[in-house]
Design a protein around this motif. Structure first.
Motif, short mmCIF file in Angstrom:
data_model
loop_
_atom_site.label_atom_id
_atom_site.label_comp_id
_atom_site.label_asym_id
_atom_site.label_seq_id
_atom_site.Cartn_x
_atom_site.Cartn_y
_atom_site.Cartn_z
N ARG A 1 0.85 -1.19 0.00
CA ARG A 1 0.00 0.00 0.00
C ARG A 1 0.88 1.24 0.00
O ARG A 1 2.04 1.21 0.41
N ARG A 2 0.33 2.36 -0.39
CA ARG A 2 1.09 3.60 -0.47
C ARG A 2 1.59 4.08 0.89
O ARG A 2 2.56 4.83 0.97
N TYR B 1 -10.34 -3.62 0.81
CA TYR B 1 -9.99 -2.24 1.15
C TYR B 1 -10.24 -1.94 2.63
O TYR B 1 -11.04 -2.60 3.29
N HIS C 1 -7.99 5.25 -1.84
CA HIS C 1 -6.57 5.06 -2.15
C HIS C 1 -6.26 3.58 -2.38
O HIS C 1 -5.46 3.24 -3.27
N ASP C 2 -6.87 2.70 -1.61
CA ASP C 2 -6.65 1.27 -1.81
C ASP C 2 -7.12 0.84 -3.20
O ASP C 2 -6.47 0.01 -3.86
N ASP D 1 -4.59 2.09 -5.73
CA ASP D 1 -3.35 1.31 -5.66
C ASP D 1 -3.53 -0.07 -6.28
O ASP D 1 -2.62 -0.59 -6.95
N ALA E 1 -3.50 0.35 -10.08
CA ALA E 1 -2.14 0.58 -10.56
C ALA E 1 -1.34 -0.71 -10.56
O ALA E 1 -0.56 -0.99 -11.48
N TRP E 2 -1.53 -1.53 -9.53
CA TRP E 2 -0.83 -2.81 -9.44
C TRP E 2 -1.22 -3.72 -10.60
O TRP E 2 -0.35 -4.40 -11.18
#
Length: 320
Positions: free
Chosen positions: A68-69, A126, A139-140, A143, A146-147
């Motif tokens: 996670r970020r 999430y 955000h989850d 992310d 993006a993954w």
């Protein structure tokens, strides 16, 4: 409190409405989640998910964790049809009022999507409120998307055919992610699948004031959901409440699934109009005599039909 009479009607603040007969027969058994007691509500949700879990034949599942970020880890579950390569993908976000739910919540739905739409399904565990209010869940979702793109080769997928979907609160996250996908920083999407979506934190629609205590979802739970999810948030925009988007131009095509007696019904219609006014292609279906979450009751004909319609929408979207 909701009431069901012998003629299979459900009462609301504006009168009495006739339910689908099969839904009426089981509506008195639909649990009322007390969101004021999150721990108990989560335990009940987990018990129901475990009891109803039936792996879909012909589908492989894999649980994994990605970074996670914030330095933590995000749990995912992947669903893949047997011997499939170069698959399209749907990132799926479960429902649960932003406070309940896990990878088990909609396990069978994800399995059916994978097998019958012939796609990889990536379900996201999430973070939940109140421990993690907005924007943690959003955000989850970003992310995870993006993954998927960065791992396209390892996942054996077609990164040009990625969709997002979600049910109820998950529909809010899916819609927000679809709007955010217009940014160069977020992978683009071919479709957004929004099922009984919660889209507007203001809760001021006509249906929200008519169907105040129908089975499946209530006005009070809706208000508490948004209050909890947005706790401490000073700036609320479309990432939190998609209905606030000023211009939806460039958003991916959408399919929106609406229950007739759902407090969230009119939010779905309003959002569909906003998308269409911005030139976004929209498919919309309202199912007569239904309540929020009806498509999860797949022992009913209308629940089975809704699932089949969702799979058909995905197959069409992935052909583009």
């Amino acid at each position: 409190m909701r009431e069901l009479d012998k003629d299979r009607h459900v009462s609301s603040s504006a009168g009495t409405f006739r339910l689908d007969p099969e839904l009426a027969a089981i509506s008195v058994l639909i649990p009322d989640f007390d969101l004021r007691n999150v721990e108990d509500a989560r335990r009940l949700e987990e018990q129901l998910a475990d009891q109803g879990r039936q792996p879909v034949p012909g589908v492989f599942t894999e649980d994994l964790r990605i970074p996670r970020r914030d330095g933590g880890e995000l749990a995912l579950r992947l669903y893949r049809p047997h011997r499939a390569e170069h698959l399209p993908v749907i990132l799926y976000l479960h429902g649960g009022a932003f406070m309940l739910g896990s990878l088990s919540t909609e396990d069978d739905r994800c399995g059916f999507y994978a097998r019958d739409a012939q796609c990889l399904v990536v379900a996201v565990d999430y973070r939940l409120a109140p421990e993690h209010a907005y924007p943690a869940a959003f955000h989850d979702a970003v992310d995870a998307l993006a993954w998927i793109q960065t791992q396209a080769r390892n996942l054996r997928i077609d990164a040009r055919r990625i969709a997002v979907g979600g049910n109820s609160a998950g529909g809010a996250l899916a819609a927000a992610l679809a709007l955010e996908s217009r940014s160069a920083a977020v992978p683009s999407l071919v479709h957004q699948l929004l099922i009984n979506p919660a889209l507007d934190h203001r809760g001021s629609s006509a249906s929200m004031n008519i169907f105040t205590s129908t089975p499946g979802w209530t006005r009070d739970n809706n208000a508490l959901m948004w209050q909890t999810y947005l706790s401490g948030t000073t700036t609320i925009d479309y990432r939190a409440s998609p209905a606030l988007v000023a211009d939806a131009s460039g958003a991916p095509p959408a399919s929106i699934w609406i229950a007739e007696y759902d407090p969230l019904r009119d939010e779905g219609y309003d959002y569909a109009r906003a998308l269409m006014n911005a030139g976004v292609q929209v498919g919309l279906i309202q199912y007569p005599g239904t309540i929020h979450g009806f498509d999860s009751y797949r022992m009913t004909s209308v629940g089975q039909r809704a699932l089949s319609d969702q799979i058909l929408a995905l197959r069409r979207a992935f052909r583009t």
